[in-house]
Design an enzyme around this catalytic site. Sequence first.
Site, PDB file in Angstrom:
ATOM      1  N   LYS A 118     -93.382  15.717  51.852  1.00 27.60           N
ATOM      2  CA  LYS A 118     -93.707  15.697  50.198  1.00 27.60           C
ATOM      3  C   LYS A 118     -93.652  13.726  50.217  1.00 27.60           C
ATOM      4  CE  LYS A 118     -89.550  18.687  47.998  1.00 27.60           C
ATOM      5  NZ  LYS A 118     -89.216  18.109  47.027  1.00 27.60           N
ATOM      6  N   LYS A 201     -94.515  28.716  52.769  1.00 26.54           N
ATOM      7  CA  LYS A 201     -93.358  29.393  51.853  1.00 26.54           C
ATOM      8  C   LYS A 201     -93.268  29.440  50.572  1.00 26.54           C
ATOM      9  CE  LYS A 201     -90.739  25.787  50.850  1.00 26.54           C
ATOM     10  NZ  LYS A 201     -89.641  24.645  50.994  1.00 26.54           N
ATOM     11  N   LYS A 204     -91.992  25.677  44.468  1.00 22.69           N
ATOM     12  CA  LYS A 204     -92.396  26.124  42.905  1.00 22.69           C
ATOM     13  C   LYS A 204     -93.648  25.272  42.352  1.00 22.69           C
ATOM     14  CE  LYS A 204     -87.809  24.279  43.048  1.00 22.69           C
ATOM     15  NZ  LYS A 204     -86.751  24.428  42.024  1.00 22.69           N
TER      16      LYS A 204
HETATM   17  P1  TYM Z   1     -84.079  23.706  45.970  1.00 22.02           P
HETATM   18  O1  TYM Z   1     -84.677  23.276  45.197  1.00 22.02           O
HETATM   19  O2  TYM Z   1     -85.409  23.220  46.599  1.00 22.02           O
HETATM   20  O3  TYM Z   1     -84.084  25.436  46.646  1.00 22.02           O
HETATM   21  C1  TYM Z   1     -82.792  25.577  46.292  1.00 22.02           C
HETATM   22  C2  TYM Z   1     -82.592  26.834  46.906  1.00 22.02           C
HETATM   23  O4  TYM Z   1     -83.074  28.007  47.357  1.00 22.02           O
HETATM   24  C3  TYM Z   1     -83.904  27.475  48.456  1.00 22.02           C
HETATM   25  N1  TYM Z   1     -85.121  28.288  49.023  1.00 22.02           N
HETATM   26  C4  TYM Z   1     -86.255  29.534  49.825  1.00 22.02           C
HETATM   27  N2  TYM Z   1     -85.137  29.971  50.260  1.00 22.02           N
HETATM   28  C5  TYM Z   1     -85.251  31.107  50.271  1.00 22.02           C
HETATM   29  N3  TYM Z   1     -87.480  30.858  50.554  1.00 22.02           N
HETATM   30  C6  TYM Z   1     -87.651  30.412  50.128  1.00 22.02           C
HETATM   31  N4  TYM Z   1     -89.229  30.637  50.010  1.00 22.02           N
HETATM   32  C7  TYM Z   1     -87.274  29.303  49.123  1.00 22.02           C
HETATM   33  N5  TYM Z   1     -87.400  28.112  48.892  1.00 22.02           N
HETATM   34  C8  TYM Z   1     -86.275  27.459  48.386  1.00 22.02           C
HETATM   35  C9  TYM Z   1     -83.532  26.103  49.060  1.00 22.02           C
HETATM   36  O5  TYM Z   1     -82.753  26.682  50.533  1.00 22.02           O
HETATM   37  C10 TYM Z   1     -82.306  25.794  48.407  1.00 22.02           C
HETATM   38  O6  TYM Z   1     -81.178  26.143  49.411  1.00 22.02           O
HETATM   39  N6  TYM Z   1     -81.972  19.526  48.364  1.00 22.02           N
HETATM   40  C11 TYM Z   1     -82.220  21.060  48.160  1.00 22.02           C
HETATM   41  C12 TYM Z   1     -80.814  21.270  46.688  1.00 22.02           C
HETATM   42  C13 TYM Z   1     -79.555  20.705  47.179  1.00 22.02           C
HETATM   43  C14 TYM Z   1     -78.044  20.850  48.061  1.00 22.02           C
HETATM   44  C15 TYM Z   1     -77.447  19.641  48.016  1.00 22.02           C
HETATM   45  C16 TYM Z   1     -78.714  21.688  48.398  1.00 22.02           C
HETATM   46  C17 TYM Z   1     -79.055  19.600  46.803  1.00 22.02           C
HETATM   47  N7  TYM Z   1     -77.921  18.932  46.668  1.00 22.02           N
HETATM   48  C18 TYM Z   1     -76.857  20.042  48.280  1.00 22.02           C
HETATM   49  C19 TYM Z   1     -77.295  22.612  49.015  1.00 22.02           C
HETATM   50  C20 TYM Z   1     -76.521  21.060  48.760  1.00 22.02           C
HETATM   51  C21 TYM Z   1     -82.947  21.960  47.741  1.00 22.02           C
HETATM   52  O7  TYM Z   1     -84.025  20.733  47.309  1.00 22.02           O
HETATM   53  O8  TYM Z   1     -83.132  22.623  47.433  1.00 22.02           O
END
Ligand code: TYM
Length: 342
Positions: A118, A201, A204
């Site tokens: 990032k 992957k 968004k």
């Molecule tokens: P974020 O917002 O990028 O994504 C949310 C969740 O979606 C999953 N994900 C995917 N799974 C499968 N294939 C994909 N292409 C894909 N893209 C996204 C992510 O693995 C995630 O589970 N850091 C985290 C948010 C967060 C969090 C937490 C998660 C903040 N604090 C505490 C768990 C526990 C994030 O940026 O997810």
Amino acid sequence: MTETQFTPRVFSGIQPSGNLHLGNYLGALKRFVDMQQPDMETIYCMVDLHAITVWQDPKELAHSTRELCAGFIAAGLDPEKSILFNQSQVPEHAQLAWIFNCVARMGWMQRMTQWKDKAGKNQQNASLGLFAYPSLMAADILIYHATHVPVGDDQKQHLELTRDIAIKFNHDYGVDFFPITEPVIEGAATRVMSLRDGSKKMSKSDPSDMSRINMTDDADTIAKKIRKAKTDPEALPSELDGLDERPEARNLVNIYAALSDQTAEQVLTEFGGKQFGEFKPMLAELAVSKLSPISSEMARLMGEEAEIDRILAKGAEKARAIATPILQQTYEIVGMVGAKQG
Ligand code: TYM
């Protein structure tokens, strides 16, 4: 420390930045719903503090937070069964994150692949928040003493860091206070790939909207994106190893499996030998039948903004009831004068 000391408790979060897409749904949200069981306390958060580690337009952030809440509920999370709230309304997350900033090491953060991806080449210009992001994520989880965290594959390294922070805190202060959390990375779609490039992957931030299915896409758009998804000219194999070196084919099979609650093997037993010309319309039909009810329910809920705000406020209150005493105990352990158990 044995894990049985801690009551099983599930926590996870999704960023309210941009659209909720099929990767978020299959890798995370659908799994959140599966874990919403009578014997399990489930806490799910819209992580708005994480979202602002890269600049967000304030109006869009507020809209995305409400839309994400609508997505949670439309996908099957019930505010009576799960605690649903936005992160900024439970200040204990940020308070514990500060303590963890003092536990985590610079070297640990510098190794995070998401930071490297990032921040890119211009790390000097990235926000300090983006660098410290995994420490806030550890606080999100550990402020509830959560034991299980369902996420997609891309969050694995952050969860390992959460464990490292818990272990170091417990060790430095000579306590058994924070649980060593288990990542729950399960199902056929832990890593949904771009529909345009099977090596990337689904995300968004991909500039091509054709690379992803958004949860707000209508039936025609979903069908068109699947029809145009990149594939190869071969028929589908009957065995899993026939998907080796065929990332786009593997991705569509995994998506079909996750949407229909099957394994990839079962999908290949049904479709082995079939061409994509036959498989894609079946996948489009399945995707539309599963996703359209969610998107129409999201749209309906977005018409009831006050109701969404009420659900979030109530969720934050319930979350704080768990988080406050854990923060107070943490302060006491660390030696902060005046800390009283809530
Ligand atoms: P974020 O917002 O990028 O994504 C949310 C969740 O979606 C999953 N994900 C995917 N799974 C499968 N294939 C994909 N292409 C894909 N893209 C996204 C992510 O693995 C995630 O589970 N850091 C985290 C948010 C967060 C969090 C937490 C998660 C903040 N604090 C505490 C768990 C526990 C994030 O940026 O997810």
